[in-house]
Design a protein around this motif. Structure first.
Motif, short mmCIF file in Angstrom:
data_model
loop_
_atom_site.label_atom_id
_atom_site.label_comp_id
_atom_site.label_asym_id
_atom_site.label_seq_id
_atom_site.Cartn_x
_atom_site.Cartn_y
_atom_site.Cartn_z
N GLY A 124 0.79 -1.23 0.00
CA GLY A 124 0.00 0.00 0.00
C GLY A 124 0.82 1.27 0.00
O GLY A 124 0.28 2.36 0.16
N GLY A 125 2.13 1.17 -0.17
CA GLY A 125 2.96 2.36 -0.28
C GLY A 125 3.83 2.64 0.93
O GLY A 125 4.46 3.70 1.00
N MET A 136 18.16 4.67 -2.00
CA MET A 136 17.40 5.04 -0.81
C MET A 136 16.16 4.16 -0.70
O MET A 136 15.53 3.83 -1.70
CB MET A 136 16.98 6.51 -0.91
CG MET A 136 16.21 7.04 0.29
SD MET A 136 15.64 8.74 -0.01
CE MET A 136 17.21 9.57 -0.22
N VAL A 137 15.83 3.79 0.55
CA VAL A 137 14.61 3.02 0.83
C VAL A 137 13.80 3.81 1.86
O VAL A 137 14.33 4.19 2.92
CB VAL A 137 14.94 1.63 1.37
CG1 VAL A 137 13.65 0.88 1.70
CG2 VAL A 137 15.77 0.84 0.37
N ARG A 138 12.54 4.08 1.53
CA ARG A 138 11.65 4.78 2.45
C ARG A 138 10.72 3.76 3.11
O ARG A 138 10.05 3.00 2.42
CB ARG A 138 10.84 5.84 1.72
CG ARG A 138 11.68 6.96 1.11
CD ARG A 138 10.79 8.00 0.43
NE ARG A 138 11.57 9.09 -0.14
CZ ARG A 138 12.12 9.05 -1.34
NH1 ARG A 138 11.96 7.99 -2.13
NH2 ARG A 138 12.83 10.07 -1.77
N ILE A 145 18.28 4.46 4.61
CA ILE A 145 16.88 4.24 4.97
C ILE A 145 16.30 5.54 5.52
O ILE A 145 16.85 6.16 6.44
CB ILE A 145 16.75 3.13 6.03
CG1 ILE A 145 17.24 1.80 5.47
CG2 ILE A 145 15.30 3.01 6.49
CD1 ILE A 145 17.12 0.65 6.44
N VAL A 146 15.21 5.97 4.92
CA VAL A 146 14.49 7.16 5.35
C VAL A 146 13.11 6.74 5.85
O VAL A 146 12.42 5.96 5.19
CB VAL A 146 14.35 8.19 4.20
CG1 VAL A 146 13.52 9.38 4.65
CG2 VAL A 146 15.73 8.63 3.72
N TYR A 147 12.73 7.23 7.01
CA TYR A 147 11.44 6.84 7.59
C TYR A 147 10.40 7.92 7.31
O TYR A 147 10.62 9.11 7.54
CB TYR A 147 11.59 6.61 9.10
CG TYR A 147 12.48 5.42 9.40
CD1 TYR A 147 12.01 4.13 9.26
CD2 TYR A 147 13.82 5.61 9.76
CE1 TYR A 147 12.83 3.04 9.51
CE2 TYR A 147 14.65 4.53 10.00
CZ TYR A 147 14.14 3.24 9.87
OH TYR A 147 14.96 2.16 10.10
N LYS A 148 9.27 7.47 6.80
CA LYS A 148 8.21 8.37 6.38
C LYS A 148 7.51 9.00 7.59
O LYS A 148 7.43 8.41 8.67
CB LYS A 148 7.19 7.61 5.53
CG LYS A 148 7.80 6.92 4.32
CD LYS A 148 6.81 6.04 3.60
CE LYS A 148 5.73 6.83 2.92
NZ LYS A 148 4.85 5.99 2.10
N LYS A 149 6.98 10.20 7.38
CA LYS A 149 6.23 10.89 8.43
C LYS A 149 4.92 10.16 8.68
O LYS A 149 4.22 9.77 7.76
CB LYS A 149 5.96 12.34 8.02
CG LYS A 149 5.27 13.15 9.11
CD LYS A 149 5.06 14.60 8.68
CE LYS A 149 4.36 15.40 9.78
NZ LYS A 149 4.15 16.81 9.37
#
Length: 596
Positions: A526-527, A537-539, A585-589
């Motif tokens: 689902g995104g 990069m992986v979010r 790795i970037v973590y989404k808000k």
């Protein structure tokens, strides 16, 4: 004089080809003032005809009758079933100084059925169908009726078990779904599909727009009327309840200082035994046995929940309803449920069916949005709130491994809905808010918050993010329910009611492992996982960051999620992992707004 146009309904011929009713002007013309007369007054037969284009001279008498012109070919009889022939086109003919348009009476198209303020068809009739929770065919019927914007009545047998008898009487079996249009049985999903494909269902809608529902049709469930015999069994008063009622009035209850702690509304173990001996007129041994039984059934408990009952002056106990946490327990209504405790598996099954029915009725098809306003006044929610009182004294320690996992997963998701409806409907919550620590259920004599269920039970008594203490301290009996290690998939099966959380769902004991894997795949598809090959990069969802102690190092996290990504994303991530280069790795808000 200018032409005056009049629209006159035309009755079609019947299936035998006989002439329909004759028509005449409703009022005299302005010039002559003479009225038209009917066939009986003129003594004329029904063979006179008037061509659509013929004109009548102004000198002719207006008393001449006007008949429906015959069709060139006989009209065929309507086919069996619900379909009707296409209505004739409007016909026009002229009289002197008067143009008459004969408009045939046509059937309403389903698009012509008016829409009410809620976007549903306004019909005088009724569509009703019998269903059960977690039934795929029932869900297909529900989706079809919603797509048609038709108001309908759903009678869920799992919510209203007493209606199953009516279902069998009307249809001859307990199989669902069973669809009724007024009092007529259409059948199940297969019959509905056949009617839809043939176009006959639209004809049914047009009929319902005009015909009122007879009294013999299935009736809507009545709000506030409980079934006498429910799935979880009839209510039976506990055999110890009468003794407890007397002890509540006779035991010396007072506030005391215990281990340097001020404890309210408690009594010594020896004081309880003395009261039992006096009430039952028995020996001390019998009095101690009764007191231990009261503790085992959670009518009383140690003030610190440290030990079983002891006949001693230095051990203090209180009645369950006097626990200071009770005002925060939302499955408690003033006093203890004195009915005999039901098996926890039966109560859990009943609660799951009620909550599933609630979701099917008041959640969007993708389960991302819930109508909390409708849930709060629904019969399903009312019955659920009544049913959770049975959790107060159930024995959860009899549950097996998978049963414990399923019970607490489902209970957490159900409590979230209950909590939002009753406490937090401001539109936003936060992970660190008191909501997750202050909303409790009393289960088996112990209080459980969202944190104690998620972090204490499901995460094997690990600290909540940004917390310095574990949910359960040493000696807490709830530690017996804690698994050796957490199942990482629980994070994608638990819903916290926000837009960024996994959707709300309920699990089955037999299939919970597969259902959790499916929930994780659905969540990441689902995104909540994105792979940027160009920027390496992986979010990912913020859930993984908060609970990194469960998931491990970042490289291990990336390997773990491979099994839950779609093929294209998994291929890109595998490429990044195999070439040995760095991956960021970037973590989404996280969106904490509620999933209205």
């Amino acid at each position: 004089m200018g032409d005056a146009a009049a629209s006159i309904p035309l009755e079609n011929k019947d299936s035998a080809g006989n002439e329909g009713n004759q028509y005449k002007p409703d009022s005299p013309t302005q010039d002559s003032g003479e009225k038209s007369t009917d066939q009986a007054e003129n003594g004329e037969d029904s063979e006179g005809k008037l061509a659509g284009d013929d004109h009548i001279d102004s000198d002719e008498q207006w008393s001449q009758k006007i008949l429906c012109p015959p069709s060139p070919l006989p009209q065929p009889a309507p086919p069996p079933g619900l379909a009707t022939p296409r209505p004739a086109a409007p016909e026009e003919f002229h009289l002197s100084d008067l143009k008459v348009i004969v408009q045939p009476k046509k059937e309403l198209d389903d698009k012509d059925v008016p829409i009410d303020g809620q976007g549903r068809r306004e019909i005088k009739g009724r569509v009703a169908f019998f269903s059960r929770s977690s039934c795929r065919d029932c869900g297909a019927v529900r989706s079809f009726l919603r797509e048609k914007s038709l108001p309908y009545i759903e009678i869920n047998i799992d919510v209203f078990p007493s209606r199953e008898k009516e279902l069998i009487q009307r249809t001859g079996s307990a199989a669902v779904p069973k669809i009724f249009v007024n009092e007529k049985l259409l059948g199940g999903l297969e019959a509905l599909n056949a009617l839809r494909n043939s176009g006959e269902f639209d004809r049914t809608v047009r009929e319902m727009a005009r015909e009122r529902c007879p009294e013999t049709s299935p009736k809507a469930p009545i709000y506030g009327l409980d079934d006498k015999d429910v799935v979880a069994g009839p209510e039976r008063t506990d055999e110890m309840a009468e003794i407890v009622r007397v002890l509540r009035q006779t035991v010396a209850i007072s506030d005391r200082l215990v281990k340097m702690t001020f404890v309210k509304k408690c009594f010594a173990g020896s004081e309880l035994v003395e009261a039992i001996i006096h009430h039952l007129d028995c020996g001390r041994k019998k009095g101690v046995e009764v007191a231990k039984e009261l503790a085992r059934k959670h009518f009383i408990h140690h003030v610190f929940r440290e030990n079983e009952f002891e006949d001693a002056n230095h051990q203090f106990y209180r009645f369950l309803e006097h626990d200071p946490i009770i005002p925060k327990c939302f499955n408690f209504r003033g006093s203890t449920n004195d009915n005999e405790p039901k098996p926890v598996t039966e109560v859990a099954c009943r609660l799951t069916k009620l909550m599933t029915a609630m979701l099917e009725a008041y959640a969007s098809d993708d389960r991302h949005h819930l109508d909390y306003a409708c849930i709060s006044v629904s019969e399903e929610f009312r019955r659920y709130v009544n049913m959770v009182q049975d959790l107060q004294r159930v024995d959860v320690f009899t549950l097996s491994g998978h049963e414990k996992l399923t019970f607490f997963m489902n209970l957490y998701n159900a409590m979230i809905i209950h909590g939002i409806v009753r406490v937090n409907r401001q539109g936003i919550i936060d992970r660190r808010s008191a909501f997750f620590s202050d909303f409790h259920y009393m289960i088996g004599g112990h209080p459980y918050s969202f944190s104690s269920i998620k972090d204490g039970i499901l995460r094997s008594n690990r600290r909540q993010p940004y917390s310095i203490s574990k949910p359960f301290s040493t000696g807490d009996r709830r530690l017996e329910l804690v698994p050796p290690k957490p199942n990482l998939l629980i994070h994608f099966g638990l819903c916290d009611g926000t837009r960024s959380s996994p959707i709300v769902r309920f699990f089955s004991t037999q299939g919970i492992e597969a259902e959790l894997r499916h929930a994780a795949r659905e969540f990441f598809h689902g995104g909540e996982a994105e792979v940027d090959l160009e920027n390496r990069m992986v979010r990912l969802t913020g859930i993984i960051k908060w609970y990194s102690v469960d998931f491990g190092q970042e490289k291990e996290i990336l390997k773990w999620i491979l099994d839950y990504l779609d093929a294209s994303k998994a291929g890109l991530l595998m490429h990044l992992l195999n070439d040995g280069g760095p991956i960021k790795i970037v973590y989404k808000k996280y969106d904490w707004s509620l999933n209205y």
